[in-house]
Design an enzyme around this catalytic site. Sequence first.
Site, short mmCIF file in Angstrom:
data_model
loop_
_atom_site.label_atom_id
_atom_site.label_comp_id
_atom_site.label_asym_id
_atom_site.label_seq_id
_atom_site.Cartn_x
_atom_site.Cartn_y
_atom_site.Cartn_z
N HIS A 1 1.74 -16.31 8.39
CA HIS A 1 1.11 -16.60 7.08
C HIS A 1 1.58 -17.94 6.51
O HIS A 1 1.01 -18.43 5.54
CB HIS A 1 1.44 -15.51 6.05
CG HIS A 1 0.85 -14.17 6.37
ND1 HIS A 1 -0.49 -13.98 6.61
CD2 HIS A 1 1.43 -12.94 6.47
CE1 HIS A 1 -0.71 -12.69 6.85
NE2 HIS A 1 0.43 -12.04 6.79
N ASP B 1 -1.74 -9.29 14.82
CA ASP B 1 -1.15 -8.70 13.62
C ASP B 1 -2.31 -8.19 12.76
O ASP B 1 -3.39 -8.78 12.75
CB ASP B 1 -0.37 -9.78 12.86
CG ASP B 1 0.38 -9.24 11.66
OD1 ASP B 1 1.62 -9.12 11.75
OD2 ASP B 1 -0.26 -8.95 10.63
N HIS C 1 -2.84 -8.30 9.73
CA HIS C 1 -3.22 -9.22 8.65
C HIS C 1 -3.72 -10.53 9.23
O HIS C 1 -3.39 -10.88 10.37
CB HIS C 1 -2.01 -9.43 7.73
CG HIS C 1 -1.42 -8.14 7.23
ND1 HIS C 1 -0.25 -7.61 7.73
CD2 HIS C 1 -1.89 -7.25 6.33
CE1 HIS C 1 -0.01 -6.44 7.13
NE2 HIS C 1 -1.00 -6.20 6.29
N ASP D 1 1.69 -3.92 13.26
CA ASP D 1 1.44 -3.25 11.98
C ASP D 1 0.03 -2.67 11.87
O ASP D 1 -0.39 -2.28 10.80
CB ASP D 1 1.74 -4.20 10.80
CG ASP D 1 1.17 -5.60 10.98
OD1 ASP D 1 0.47 -5.83 11.98
OD2 ASP D 1 1.43 -6.45 10.11
ZN ZN Z 1 1.02 -8.25 9.30
#
Ligand code: ZN
Length: 369
Positions: free
Chosen positions: A143, A180, A182, A268
């Site tokens: 991120h 991931d 996200h 995740d």
């Molecule tokens: Zn994540």
Amino acid sequence: MSKTAFFHDELCFWHTTGEHALVMPVGGWVQPPTGAGHAESPESKRRLKALMDVAGLTARLDHRSAPRATEEDLLRVHDPAYIKKFKEVSDAGGGDLGLFAPFGRGSYEIACLSAGLAKQAMADVLSGHNKNAYALSRPPGHHCLRDQSMGFCLLANIPIGIEAAKANHGIEKVAVVDWDVHHGNGTQAIFYSRADVLTISLHQESCFPPGSGLVSERGEGQGEGYNLNIPLLPGSGHEAYLYAMQRLVVPALRNYKPDLIVIASGLDASGVGPLARMLLHSDSYREMTQLMLEVAADVCGGRLVVIHEGGYAEACVPFCGLALIETLSGERTEVEDPFLGLIKAQQPNERFDAFHKQLLDEMAQSYGL
Ligand code: ZN
């Protein structure tokens, strides 16, 4: 045949995220926790390493630490003012430079170490020292922007590793596959106007960062067409992910023909992960890794590097990570995942999967795949 490298350093587990409940700072109506507190605690990663040890897997790998990424490495990717500020706040006891990325004293050096593990993993695969590699990097990186920490990420581990690899090993094209749960917004932003790094992210639609990771984000300028987002519906399970990998990710990689494939491997998206709503299990990570091994063997001499990102279900992450690293190394242990049956029993029904595959077909067509 050279071994799989496994990069890990106990110090990465000493990075602290301070006192939080899941992701919320303690105070006001938020009661101080009695347990790990912040979602991004070292526990899921430490338990993965511990399971590898007791299962006898670590001993069968080329297990090492690595030097920290240098300031020169960092400045190939990051804004100097951000690096200076991060070091100052870290030295002064820690803080939060924004967007859900708290850290403590010394986290600057630990983040440099985390990026250093990613850098060394890529270097040792490119030099032929290892057949492939896994870096248990912490804090995570996908991120983080050039000038802004975000979502537990303090340095852009994978871009730092890629830029060092380009500077030191003369490779031209790299593909990043981010599974991931996200959106890999930081990696996307850093390479958004470049054609020499293909960035692909599979993620839960509009999970984090909110509103980020749309199909319409294709790259810009020379980078147009070299960013691929694959947003998946909440509740996606094994079928949807494997279909997305086979229908979109594999053809995109075969078309691009990178010199190196890097996986931003969050664990995740599991059926018990607290920061998303997906239904993967350890066999999903096993099969996705196998697919990537096959593509890497065909397009880039097997050069595949996996960098750890998220993964917050302390009990379950170790089994997903173990399955992945077993596949990468070809070393199967005796461990059986106790969560496997439970999560397999919760998979979406055939109507959901059929509807989702239709959406993915339309997405693939829009990408010309
Ligand atoms: Zn994540």
